[in-house]
Enzyme design. Structure first.
Site, PDB file in Angstrom:
ATOM      1  N   LYS A   1     -69.080  -3.194  18.716  1.00 17.03           N
ATOM      2  CA  LYS A   1     -69.560  -2.839  20.051  1.00 17.03           C
ATOM      3  C   LYS A   1     -69.419  -1.329  20.270  1.00 17.03           C
ATOM      4  O   LYS A   1     -68.768  -0.628  19.501  1.00 17.03           O
ATOM      5  CB  LYS A   1     -68.777  -3.615  21.114  1.00 17.03           C
ATOM      6  CG  LYS A   1     -67.286  -3.333  21.120  1.00 17.03           C
ATOM      7  CD  LYS A   1     -66.565  -4.198  22.139  1.00 17.03           C
ATOM      8  CE  LYS A   1     -65.062  -3.894  22.122  1.00 17.03           C
ATOM      9  NZ  LYS A   1     -64.341  -4.644  23.159  1.00 17.03           N
TER      10      LYS A   1
ATOM     11  N   TYR B   1     -59.614  29.405  31.666  1.00 15.21           N
ATOM     12  CA  TYR B   1     -59.752  29.271  33.117  1.00 15.21           C
ATOM     13  C   TYR B   1     -58.402  29.186  33.820  1.00 15.21           C
ATOM     14  O   TYR B   1     -57.494  28.487  33.379  1.00 15.21           O
ATOM     15  CB  TYR B   1     -60.551  28.015  33.471  1.00 15.21           C
ATOM     16  CG  TYR B   1     -62.041  28.150  33.337  1.00 15.21           C
ATOM     17  CD1 TYR B   1     -62.744  29.144  34.009  1.00 15.21           C
ATOM     18  CD2 TYR B   1     -62.761  27.261  32.557  1.00 15.21           C
ATOM     19  CE1 TYR B   1     -64.123  29.254  33.903  1.00 15.21           C
ATOM     20  CE2 TYR B   1     -64.146  27.351  32.446  1.00 15.21           C
ATOM     21  CZ  TYR B   1     -64.816  28.361  33.116  1.00 15.21           C
ATOM     22  OH  TYR B   1     -66.189  28.465  33.000  1.00 15.21           O
TER      23      TYR B   1
END
Length: 387
Positions: free
Chosen positions: A49, A268
């Site tokens: 899956k 950042y």
């Protein structure tokens, strides 16, 4: 490889890709064989899956089929349709069951719906009454409280006089919620519940164990086991050494190596301050590529509880992520890598044989499953086929 005598010669896309993924299909096949060995007398399926846990259902499905898998599990019907091409005579189970208007896809592609609710059960009986019998499976909830028909209702169904005589599932299954914790007493409780189910559906094959359940021993194996994460090299059980071979290696190319001074900040927010003069490698991977922001070396909530962020691997050494991971870029401190051994264009291993998948997952506060299934679309992929 590029030709140094012809700078305009066509390059191998994999050799110059910003981010790239190597999938060792031989290791995948070996892992399936190992799980089959551990499953003893039980037949062993393969769970593919989520695009084979992010690694590609076409290639992984083919390798597993060629290794000997003849039972497969997918999550949704579209995955089953895709897989059918690569596993022509396999039995393919669809774990989310069936919805109205999907009948034709199941019939045309020989897919087996796993009925997970009373509503799906009633719908399927109406479908088979109109179109004739077709294999199905029945999922029973033995304590997970996720999908599945309640235990007592499932057992009562075996004696239901209104049940069509033609209705007989080819498999009855359940799922362990704490199989990755062998010491949990809840595993034994679920096992006892599932034994009641198996007794009630006498003569029908049964399945309880996914990857973790296989490691719990033969009591949990029943007729069919369903390994998933272990096939792809991930840890199925908490604690202890992972016996599975690594299958996937994710790498990112170094765009630039830059010098930075002690006291300067990185990325950042300026959340990481350098404690020494440093060399920083900026690589072409970020959270858009599934290299999760929570792996950052600083500036994210997880670092309040887990001190270290992720590490990469380059030139034979582990190198830490510094500062925040951004959408397309991550910064590694490569100060301790000799300058002669690293340069722009080299690749940093994000996870793989040298940076175990689940170690990286823990640094992100998550599990290897999420890293694999979060792989972005920008990875250039190379599959290594068994000899």
């Amino acid at each position: 490889m590029t030709n140094p005598d012809d700078p305009f010669a066509e390059a191998d896309d994999f050799e110059i890709a910003p981010v790239r993924l190597t999938v060792d299909l031989g290791a995948l096949a070996d892992n399936w064989r190992e799980m089959a060995r551990r499953s003893g007398s039980a037949r062993t399926a393969a769970v593919v899956k989520a695009d084979a846990y992010g690694l590609g259902i076409e290639d992984c499905g083919t390798a597993l089929y060629e290794a000997g898998a003849r039972d497969f599990f997918v999550a949704v019907v579209q995955e089953g349709v895709t897989l059918r091409t690569y596993a022509p005579d396999a039995r393919i189970y669809v774990l989310s069951g069936i919805w109205p208007s999907q009948e034709q896809l199941f019939f045309e592609n020989g897919l087996v719906p796993v009925l997970v609710s009373e509503e799906q059960l009633a719908f399927w009986m109406s479908v088979t009454a109109e179109h004739g019998d077709h294999p199905c499976a029945l999922q029973v909830d033995t304590g997970f409280n996720r999908l599945g028909i309640p235990l007592e209702d499932a057992i009562a169904f075996t004696d239901d006089v209104s049940r069509p005589a033609s209705f007989s599932p080819v498999l009855v299954l359940s799922h362990l919620h704490s199989g990755d914790t062998p010491s949990s007493e809840l595993n034994q409780k679920q096992l006892e519940s599932f034994r009641r189910v198996a007794d009630a559906f006498e003569g029908i094959e049964t399945s309880l164990a996914a990857s973790a359940g296989i490691f719990l021993g033969s009591d949990y194996h029943f007729d069919l086991t369903r390994p998933g994460i272990a096939l792809y090299g991930g840890e199925a059980v908490n604690g202890g050494k992972n016996p599975m071979r690594p299958v996937a290696k994710a790498e990112a190319r170094i765009i630039q190596i830059r010098d930075a001074k002690e006291g300067e900040t990185v990325s950042y927010g300026g959340t990481y301050q350098l404690s020494r003069d440093s060399r920083l490698a900026i690589v072409a991977a970020g959270y858009a590529d599934g290299y999760l922001r929570s792996l950052s070396g600083s500036g994210v909530p997880l670092r309040q509880n887990v001190k270290d962020g992720a590490f990469g691997f380059v030139a034979g050494r582990k190198v830490p992520v510094v500062g925040r991971i951004t959408m397309d870029l991550t910064i590694f401190d490569v100060t301790d890598v000799p300058a002669a051994e690293i340069r722009s264009g080299d690749y940093v291993e994000l996870f793989g044989p040298n940076m175990p998948l689940d170690d990286v997952g823990r640094a992100a506060g998550t599990i290897g499953y999420e890293l694999l299934t979060s792989l972005g679309l920008r990875y250039e992929r190379r599959y290594i086929y068994p000899e």
